[in-house]
Design a protein around this motif. Structure first.
Motif, PDB file in Angstrom:
ATOM      1  N   PHE A 139      52.115  48.186   8.105  1.00 37.11           N
ATOM      2  CA  PHE A 139      51.796  49.344   8.465  1.00 37.11           C
ATOM      3  C   PHE A 139      50.553  49.960   7.714  1.00 37.11           C
ATOM      4  O   PHE A 139      50.238  49.779   6.610  1.00 37.11           O
ATOM      5  CB  PHE A 139      53.110  50.383   8.353  1.00 37.11           C
ATOM      6  CG  PHE A 139      52.888  51.877   8.945  1.00 37.11           C
ATOM      7  CD1 PHE A 139      53.288  52.050  10.119  1.00 37.11           C
ATOM      8  CD2 PHE A 139      52.316  52.897   8.078  1.00 37.11           C
ATOM      9  CE1 PHE A 139      53.112  53.249  10.610  1.00 37.11           C
ATOM     10  CE2 PHE A 139      52.092  54.240   8.912  1.00 37.11           C
ATOM     11  CZ  PHE A 139      52.409  54.346   9.961  1.00 37.11           C
ATOM     12  N   SER A 140      49.544  50.403   8.769  1.00 36.86           N
ATOM     13  CA  SER A 140      48.371  50.867   8.011  1.00 36.86           C
ATOM     14  C   SER A 140      48.298  52.175   7.607  1.00 36.86           C
ATOM     15  O   SER A 140      48.494  53.213   7.783  1.00 36.86           O
ATOM     16  CB  SER A 140      47.171  50.980   9.268  1.00 36.86           C
ATOM     17  OG  SER A 140      45.930  51.448   8.751  1.00 36.86           O
ATOM     18  N   THR A 141      48.640  52.148   6.251  1.00 35.11           N
ATOM     19  CA  THR A 141      48.585  53.468   5.165  1.00 35.11           C
ATOM     20  C   THR A 141      48.411  52.770   4.042  1.00 35.11           C
ATOM     21  O   THR A 141      48.277  51.704   3.370  1.00 35.11           O
ATOM     22  CB  THR A 141      49.832  53.990   5.268  1.00 35.11           C
ATOM     23  OG1 THR A 141      49.990  55.073   4.467  1.00 35.11           O
ATOM     24  CG2 THR A 141      50.985  53.155   4.840  1.00 35.11           C
ATOM     25  N   ASN A 142      47.981  54.031   2.742  1.00 39.02           N
ATOM     26  CA  ASN A 142      47.661  53.468   1.648  1.00 39.02           C
ATOM     27  C   ASN A 142      48.902  53.118   0.728  1.00 39.02           C
ATOM     28  O   ASN A 142      50.086  53.579   1.388  1.00 39.02           O
ATOM     29  CB  ASN A 142      47.251  54.765   0.939  1.00 39.02           C
ATOM     30  CG  ASN A 142      45.610  55.098   1.118  1.00 39.02           C
ATOM     31  OD1 ASN A 142      45.190  54.289   1.434  1.00 39.02           O
ATOM     32  ND2 ASN A 142      45.426  56.451   0.963  1.00 39.02           N
ATOM     33  N   PRO A 143      49.040  52.356  -0.087  1.00 36.31           N
ATOM     34  CA  PRO A 143      50.367  51.815  -0.671  1.00 36.31           C
ATOM     35  C   PRO A 143      50.791  53.154  -1.512  1.00 36.31           C
ATOM     36  O   PRO A 143      50.190  54.127  -1.803  1.00 36.31           O
ATOM     37  CB  PRO A 143      49.984  51.059  -1.983  1.00 36.31           C
ATOM     38  CG  PRO A 143      48.511  50.340  -1.417  1.00 36.31           C
ATOM     39  CD  PRO A 143      47.947  51.483  -0.543  1.00 36.31           C
ATOM     40  N   ARG A 144      52.158  53.146  -1.422  1.00 31.69           N
ATOM     41  CA  ARG A 144      53.056  54.162  -2.375  1.00 31.69           C
ATOM     42  C   ARG A 144      52.617  55.820  -1.815  1.00 31.69           C
ATOM     43  O   ARG A 144      52.505  56.596  -2.387  1.00 31.69           O
ATOM     44  CB  ARG A 144      52.644  54.333  -3.945  1.00 31.69           C
ATOM     45  CG  ARG A 144      52.783  52.962  -4.555  1.00 31.69           C
ATOM     46  CD  ARG A 144      52.287  53.003  -5.926  1.00 31.69           C
ATOM     47  NE  ARG A 144      50.950  52.749  -6.013  1.00 31.69           N
ATOM     48  CZ  ARG A 144      49.767  52.019  -5.685  1.00 31.69           C
ATOM     49  NH1 ARG A 144      50.177  50.912  -5.481  1.00 31.69           N
ATOM     50  NH2 ARG A 144      48.826  52.318  -5.793  1.00 31.69           N
ATOM     51  N   THR A 145      52.611  55.949  -0.226  1.00 30.87           N
ATOM     52  CA  THR A 145      52.187  57.007   0.454  1.00 30.87           C
ATOM     53  C   THR A 145      53.558  57.886   0.603  1.00 30.87           C
ATOM     54  O   THR A 145      53.546  59.295   0.501  1.00 30.87           O
ATOM     55  CB  THR A 145      51.750  56.756   1.857  1.00 30.87           C
ATOM     56  OG1 THR A 145      50.427  56.106   1.505  1.00 30.87           O
ATOM     57  CG2 THR A 145      51.428  58.128   2.448  1.00 30.87           C
ATOM     58  N   TYR A 146      54.815  57.335   0.886  1.00 32.30           N
ATOM     59  CA  TYR A 146      55.951  57.959   1.315  1.00 32.30           C
ATOM     60  C   TYR A 146      56.963  58.152   0.231  1.00 32.30           C
ATOM     61  O   TYR A 146      57.277  57.159  -0.618  1.00 32.30           O
ATOM     62  CB  TYR A 146      56.435  57.206   2.582  1.00 32.30           C
ATOM     63  CG  TYR A 146      55.585  57.392   3.731  1.00 32.30           C
ATOM     64  CD1 TYR A 146      55.693  58.511   4.561  1.00 32.30           C
ATOM     65  CD2 TYR A 146      54.616  56.539   4.050  1.00 32.30           C
ATOM     66  CE1 TYR A 146      54.758  58.604   5.741  1.00 32.30           C
ATOM     67  CE2 TYR A 146      53.760  56.669   5.207  1.00 32.30           C
ATOM     68  CZ  TYR A 146      53.814  57.751   6.058  1.00 32.30           C
ATOM     69  OH  TYR A 146      52.906  58.005   7.040  1.00 32.30           O
ATOM     70  N   ASP A 147      57.536  59.290   0.218  1.00 36.76           N
ATOM     71  CA  ASP A 147      58.774  59.521  -0.647  1.00 36.76           C
ATOM     72  C   ASP A 147      60.190  59.154  -0.218  1.00 36.76           C
ATOM     73  O   ASP A 147      61.132  58.787  -0.918  1.00 36.76           O
ATOM     74  CB  ASP A 147      58.782  61.193  -0.785  1.00 36.76           C
ATOM     75  CG  ASP A 147      57.332  61.671  -1.266  1.00 36.76           C
ATOM     76  OD1 ASP A 147      56.796  60.906  -2.358  1.00 36.76           O
ATOM     77  OD2 ASP A 147      56.972  62.683  -1.154  1.00 36.76           O
ATOM     78  N   LEU A 148      60.200  59.088   1.233  1.00 43.09           N
ATOM     79  CA  LEU A 148      61.347  58.842   1.861  1.00 43.09           C
ATOM     80  C   LEU A 148      61.286  57.858   3.169  1.00 43.09           C
ATOM     81  O   LEU A 148      60.478  58.445   4.051  1.00 43.09           O
ATOM     82  CB  LEU A 148      62.317  60.037   2.031  1.00 43.09           C
ATOM     83  CG  LEU A 148      63.653  59.605   2.821  1.00 43.09           C
ATOM     84  CD1 LEU A 148      64.544  58.921   2.133  1.00 43.09           C
ATOM     85  CD2 LEU A 148      64.230  61.326   3.526  1.00 43.09           C
TER      86      LEU A 148
END
Length: 276
Positions: A174-183
């Motif tokens: 998935f194209s996103t920065n690492p460690r982006t989501y809390d849940l």
């Protein structure tokens, strides 16, 4: 492109896109960028080449798009495009009811482990109609709704509800920065990629990448999937928070389980040496 300035202050400008096609139809022949061809599908967003053209809606879509309820009523109002996907009003309302109850149950399991400010960025990895996100309206969170690339593209419904989303295949990163989501909320995601012959281990690693340390994962899937994930907790430095039988709405849900995981905050031995 027929955009107009809605507001301007110093070097900040807000542009608004037209609601109707009138401006596009009045453009001089040869104006660039051109309008897309009439057979262009603006909803085909996965595995298709980008075209340098402007998508304009037909009269039918224009009427539906302009009939949206204002926010926040839009979140629970019947989306104008619902019938396009074969959903009745009753089915939509039932979906909202089901996910409201599920989210309440999730929070009962999570409550001992979280504070009011613990969760901010949330991802629903299989969003369907967006009712998981809608059920979080009383929480101070932002939700990314992910729609499978091989199913019904319900992003229209999600957008009509005033939510944000994207199309994705969980057989890929998935194209996103690492460690982006809390849940992360994974409803039947592992069962789906297993049917495609993709690697569940690769998916676990991808989830670990996009989840911040001390973040949470809610897995709602079949019992064998939960048992599979449990075998990899130690290697991923995850810990089990809660396991519960999923309340079943149909016979197909009888073997479903809810498994909540927390990603630990940990350092490698090399990191310890560098801080000494």
């Amino acid at each position: 492109m027929c955009w107009k300035i809605a507001a301007k202050r110093n070097q900040t400008v807000i542009w608004v896109k037209p609601l109707t096609n009138d401006c596009y139809m009045e453009r001089e022949p040869g104006t660039q960028p051109p309008l897309c061809k009439s057979d262009d599908d603006p909803d085909a967003v996965w595995g298709v080449p980008m075209e340098a053209c402007i998508t304009h809606s037909d009269q039918n879509h224009k009427a539906r798009g302009s009939g949206l309820a204002p926010w926040p009523a839009r979140l629970t109002a019947l989306p104008p495009c619902l019938a396009d996907f074969g959903y009745s009003n009753k089915m939509f309302e039932k979906d909202m009811e089901v996910w409201q109850q599920r989210v309440e149950n999730y929070w009962n399991l999570l409550s001992p482990k979280i504070r009011p400010d613990t969760l901010r960025n949330v991802m629903d990895m299989k969003a369907n109609l967006g009712s998981f996100a809608a059920a979080l309206k009383s929480k101070d969170v932002w939700v990314m709704n992910v729609v499978p690339e091989d199913g019904s593209n319900t992003l229209k419904i999600i957008y009509d509800r005033g939510l944000i989303g994207t199309v994705h295949s969980w057989c890929e990163s998935f194209s996103t920065n690492p460690r982006t989501y809390d849940l992360l909320h994974a409803w039947m995601v592992f069962s789906d990629i297993e049917k495609k012959g993709c690697s569940a281990v690769d998916l676990l690693i991808e989830m670990d990448c996009i989840l911040r340390p001390t973040g949470f994962i809610i897995i709602r899937d079949k019992r064998p999937v939960v048992e599979f994930v449990k075998k990899h907790l130690s290697a991923l430095h995850w810990e089990a928070v809660a396991t519960a039988e999923a309340e079943g709405e149909s016979e197909q849900d009888e073997d479903d389980m809810v498994f909540i995981i927390k990603k630990k905050l940990w350092l490698t031995s090399e990191s310890f040496r560098e801080t000494e």
